[in-house]
Design a protein around this motif. Sequence first.
Motif, PDB file in Angstrom:
ATOM      1  N   LEU A 241       0.841  -1.208   0.000  1.00 56.95           N
ATOM      2  CA  LEU A 241       0.000   0.000   0.000  1.00 56.95           C
ATOM      3  C   LEU A 241       0.873   1.254   0.000  1.00 56.95           C
ATOM      4  CD1 LEU A 241      -2.951  -0.844   2.434  1.00 56.95           C
ATOM      5  CD2 LEU A 241      -3.157  -0.022   0.066  1.00 56.95           C
ATOM      6  N   LEU A 242       1.960   1.226   0.762  1.00 57.88           N
ATOM      7  CA  LEU A 242       2.887   2.358   0.772  1.00 57.88           C
ATOM      8  C   LEU A 242       3.579   2.508  -0.581  1.00 57.88           C
ATOM      9  CD1 LEU A 242       4.522   2.009   4.307  1.00 57.88           C
ATOM     10  CD2 LEU A 242       3.003   3.833   3.512  1.00 57.88           C
ATOM     11  N   VAL A 243       3.929   1.384  -1.212  1.00 56.03           N
ATOM     12  CA  VAL A 243       4.531   1.425  -2.547  1.00 56.03           C
ATOM     13  C   VAL A 243       3.560   2.067  -3.540  1.00 56.03           C
ATOM     14  CG1 VAL A 243       5.292  -0.013  -4.488  1.00 56.03           C
ATOM     15  CG2 VAL A 243       6.063  -0.541  -2.166  1.00 56.03           C
ATOM     16  N   TYR A 244       2.302   1.641  -3.487  1.00 57.69           N
ATOM     17  CA  TYR A 244       1.261   2.228  -4.346  1.00 57.69           C
ATOM     18  C   TYR A 244       1.118   3.723  -4.052  1.00 57.69           C
ATOM     19  CZ  TYR A 244      -3.392   2.827  -6.460  1.00 57.69           C
ATOM     20  OH  TYR A 244      -4.465   3.250  -7.219  1.00 57.69           O
ATOM     21  N   GLY A 245       1.114   4.070  -2.754  1.00 53.23           N
ATOM     22  CA  GLY A 245       0.946   5.466  -2.370  1.00 53.23           C
ATOM     23  C   GLY A 245       2.104   6.338  -2.811  1.00 53.23           C
ATOM     24  N   ALA A 246       3.327   5.810  -2.755  1.00 55.75           N
ATOM     25  CA  ALA A 246       4.486   6.567  -3.228  1.00 55.75           C
ATOM     26  C   ALA A 246       4.352   6.858  -4.720  1.00 55.75           C
ATOM     27  CB  ALA A 246       5.771   5.784  -2.949  1.00 55.75           C
ATOM     28  N   GLY A 247       3.909   5.863  -5.477  1.00 57.00           N
ATOM     29  CA  GLY A 247       3.649   6.090  -6.898  1.00 57.00           C
ATOM     30  C   GLY A 247       2.551   7.122  -7.116  1.00 57.00           C
ATOM     31  N   VAL A 249       1.727   9.723  -5.254  1.00 54.03           N
ATOM     32  CA  VAL A 249       2.216  11.093  -5.041  1.00 54.03           C
ATOM     33  C   VAL A 249       2.963  11.589  -6.274  1.00 54.03           C
ATOM     34  CG1 VAL A 249       3.778  12.524  -3.671  1.00 54.03           C
ATOM     35  CG2 VAL A 249       2.309  10.841  -2.543  1.00 54.03           C
ATOM     36  N   ILE A 250       3.834  10.738  -6.824  1.00 51.04           N
ATOM     37  CA  ILE A 250       4.577  11.111  -8.035  1.00 51.04           C
ATOM     38  C   ILE A 250       3.612  11.316  -9.201  1.00 51.04           C
ATOM     39  CG2 ILE A 250       6.263  10.287  -9.738  1.00 51.04           C
ATOM     40  CD1 ILE A 250       7.615   8.763  -7.407  1.00 51.04           C
ATOM     41  N   GLY A 251       2.674  10.374  -9.370  1.00 56.47           N
ATOM     42  CA  GLY A 251       1.728  10.471 -10.470  1.00 56.47           C
ATOM     43  C   GLY A 251       0.861  11.703 -10.396  1.00 56.47           C
ATOM     44  N   ASN A 252       0.502  12.109  -9.190  1.00 55.05           N
ATOM     45  CA  ASN A 252      -0.343  13.277  -9.004  1.00 55.05           C
ATOM     46  C   ASN A 252       0.290  14.528  -9.611  1.00 55.05           C
ATOM     47  OD1 ASN A 252      -2.702  14.484  -7.777  1.00 55.05           O
ATOM     48  ND2 ASN A 252      -1.315  15.401  -6.307  1.00 55.05           N
ATOM     49  N   LEU A 298       1.124   1.294 -11.112  1.00 50.60           N
ATOM     50  CA  LEU A 298      -0.322   1.529 -11.057  1.00 50.60           C
ATOM     51  C   LEU A 298      -0.645   2.748 -10.204  1.00 50.60           C
ATOM     52  CD1 LEU A 298      -1.821  -2.082 -10.748  1.00 50.60           C
ATOM     53  CD2 LEU A 298      -1.913  -0.537 -12.734  1.00 50.60           C
ATOM     54  N   GLY A 299       0.105   2.931  -9.101  1.00 51.65           N
ATOM     55  CA  GLY A 299      -0.107   4.116  -8.280  1.00 51.65           C
ATOM     56  C   GLY A 299       0.190   5.393  -9.051  1.00 51.65           C
ATOM     57  N   VAL A 300       1.288   5.383  -9.811  1.00 50.74           N
ATOM     58  CA  VAL A 300       1.639   6.552 -10.628  1.00 50.74           C
ATOM     59  C   VAL A 300       0.512   6.864 -11.615  1.00 50.74           C
ATOM     60  CG1 VAL A 300       3.216   7.441 -12.394  1.00 50.74           C
ATOM     61  CG2 VAL A 300       4.121   6.194 -10.413  1.00 50.74           C
ATOM     62  N   LEU A 301       0.089   5.864 -12.374  1.00 54.05           N
ATOM     63  CA  LEU A 301      -0.881   6.088 -13.450  1.00 54.05           C
ATOM     64  C   LEU A 301      -2.276   6.384 -12.909  1.00 54.05           C
ATOM     65  CD1 LEU A 301       0.317   3.249 -15.844  1.00 54.05           C
ATOM     66  CD2 LEU A 301       0.628   5.714 -16.155  1.00 54.05           C
ATOM     67  N   ALA A 304      -2.130   9.964 -11.891  1.00 54.08           N
ATOM     68  CA  ALA A 304      -1.735  10.901 -12.946  1.00 54.08           C
ATOM     69  C   ALA A 304      -2.926  11.343 -13.781  1.00 54.08           C
ATOM     70  CB  ALA A 304      -0.668  10.261 -13.845  1.00 54.08           C
ATOM     71  N   ILE A 305      -3.968  10.509 -13.852  1.00 59.01           N
ATOM     72  CA  ILE A 305      -5.123  10.860 -14.688  1.00 59.01           C
ATOM     73  C   ILE A 305      -6.104  11.777 -13.959  1.00 59.01           C
ATOM     74  CG2 ILE A 305      -4.977   8.766 -16.086  1.00 59.01           C
ATOM     75  CD1 ILE A 305      -7.166   7.517 -14.437  1.00 59.01           C
ATOM     76  N   ILE A 306      -6.007  11.892 -12.638  1.00 60.97           N
ATOM     77  CA  ILE A 306      -7.030  12.627 -11.887  1.00 60.97           C
ATOM     78  C   ILE A 306      -6.992  14.138 -12.114  1.00 60.97           C
ATOM     79  CG2 ILE A 306      -7.776  13.231  -9.546  1.00 60.97           C
ATOM     80  CD1 ILE A 306      -7.278  10.350  -8.744  1.00 60.97           C
ATOM     81  N   PRO A 307      -5.827  14.821 -12.021  1.00 64.16           N
ATOM     82  CA  PRO A 307      -5.854  16.275 -12.242  1.00 64.16           C
ATOM     83  C   PRO A 307      -6.410  16.669 -13.605  1.00 64.16           C
ATOM     84  CG  PRO A 307      -3.775  15.607 -11.252  1.00 64.16           C
ATOM     85  CD  PRO A 307      -4.481  14.343 -11.650  1.00 64.16           C
ATOM     86  N   GLY A 308      -6.027  15.934 -14.641  1.00 65.59           N
ATOM     87  CA  GLY A 308      -6.533  16.253 -15.975  1.00 65.59           C
ATOM     88  C   GLY A 308      -8.027  16.040 -16.097  1.00 65.59           C
ATOM     89  N   MET A 309      -8.544  14.977 -15.480  1.00 65.71           N
ATOM     90  CA  MET A 309      -9.988  14.723 -15.545  1.00 65.71           C
ATOM     91  C   MET A 309     -10.777  15.824 -14.845  1.00 65.71           C
ATOM     92  SD  MET A 309     -10.142  10.606 -15.002  1.00 65.71           S
ATOM     93  CE  MET A 309      -9.773   9.480 -16.357  1.00 65.71           C
ATOM     94  N   GLN A 310     -10.300  16.271 -13.676  1.00 62.08           N
ATOM     95  CA  GLN A 310     -10.988  17.354 -12.975  1.00 62.08           C
ATOM     96  C   GLN A 310     -10.914  18.656 -13.775  1.00 62.08           C
ATOM     97  OE1 GLN A 310     -12.782  16.783 -10.497  1.00 62.08           O
ATOM     98  NE2 GLN A 310     -11.963  15.096  -9.307  1.00 62.08           N
TER      99      GLN A 310
END
Length: 393
Positions: A241-247, A249-252, A298-301, A304-310
């Motif tokens: 979960l932490l690995v996913y979360g680290a991705g 933050v970067i993806g965001n 998967l965490g990165v991607l 990464a799509i959320i800011p653009g969608m909003q």
Amino acid sequence: MPFLVFSLMLVVFGLTTGEFVIAGILPDVSRELSVSIPAAGLLVSAYALGMIVGGPVVTTLTARLPRRPLIVGLIVTSIAGNAASALAPSYPVLLAARFVAGLVVATFFAVAISTAVSTAPAGRQASTVARLTLGMNLGIVAGTPLGTVIGHDLGWRATFAAVAAFSAAALALVLRSVPDRPAPTVGSLAGELRVFTGRDVLLAIALTAAGNLGVVTVFSFLAPLVTDVSGFSDEAVPVLLLVYGAGAVIGNFLGGWLADKALMPSLAGLLAVLAGVLAVGGAISGHRLPAAVLWFVLGVLAFAIIPGMQTRVLATAQAAPTLAIAVNASGFQLAAAFAGWLGGRLIDGPGPRSIYPVAAALTIVGLLIALYSLRRDRRPAAAPTPQEPAAHH
């Protein structure tokens, strides 16, 4: 980060922690209130239902209020919902308190985005959204585990009390940073709702739901996927979960930067990569090292799509951006609820590994919507017809 955005981001952190932390303290709640685990699980549904209902309803009812008192009122309502959760004497009262706590989340997120974006420099709207959604990342990565530890050490009531206290501290910063501006000019309710007759607005909301559905389904079943498919122990689940979360933050921040450069082309590209990663996920997830890398990517991607969608929703719904963002958040919650049902059916049927290819197919639906929207954007501008309002880009 501007102080205004920082204070609103802290509130998002508190709201996100309050939403997800129930998963970590569910057995404790079940034992103390003498209800079954499935019944305690309905507390999650009550919060989500509050978000689904509150998105369009609360946003519409408060559309004519000045932004500063509205933001304060929404935060105070959330604090009250979490405080009532901490003090709930019975299961039905706790159920009602979770509904109230969730009722204002979609509206707050929508108002926070529109307020923050209105102060952003030109060409930095998506990056500003990314800074706000960093609060979501941190709520999942740090807030939820911390709240779970508090619940295990001090009791589950202390968890909700801590969420309420943190939100109150964030409110103090909001009072110092949010400008006191007059209420936005809005038309009639029918006029506000008319924004949803625009095809581009509906496509933007559909893009959020379809584009996120696959990866949300995978994330919802992270535990069985990493234990039953990848062969990790139960103790490895928090680490992954932490690995996913680290991705995440970067993806965001990556997604916000890309969306500022080229909104729809970057969204289409990210969705295409996400679909490809999910498609190969089933093949590589049986091996631990590739599976760990998979969860980071998967965490990165996924984020990464959320800011653009909003930002896309804001761009296409300029006549009623706050309402559209709130409805978009409600739509995301509906997609998340469907993801929980779908993943359960797949695990009971072909098995957990099948979640990956199904998630890839669902993401391709989002990709097709993005490509269609991109094609519409590139068409020569034409005069609007009475049946379809002019699109805003």
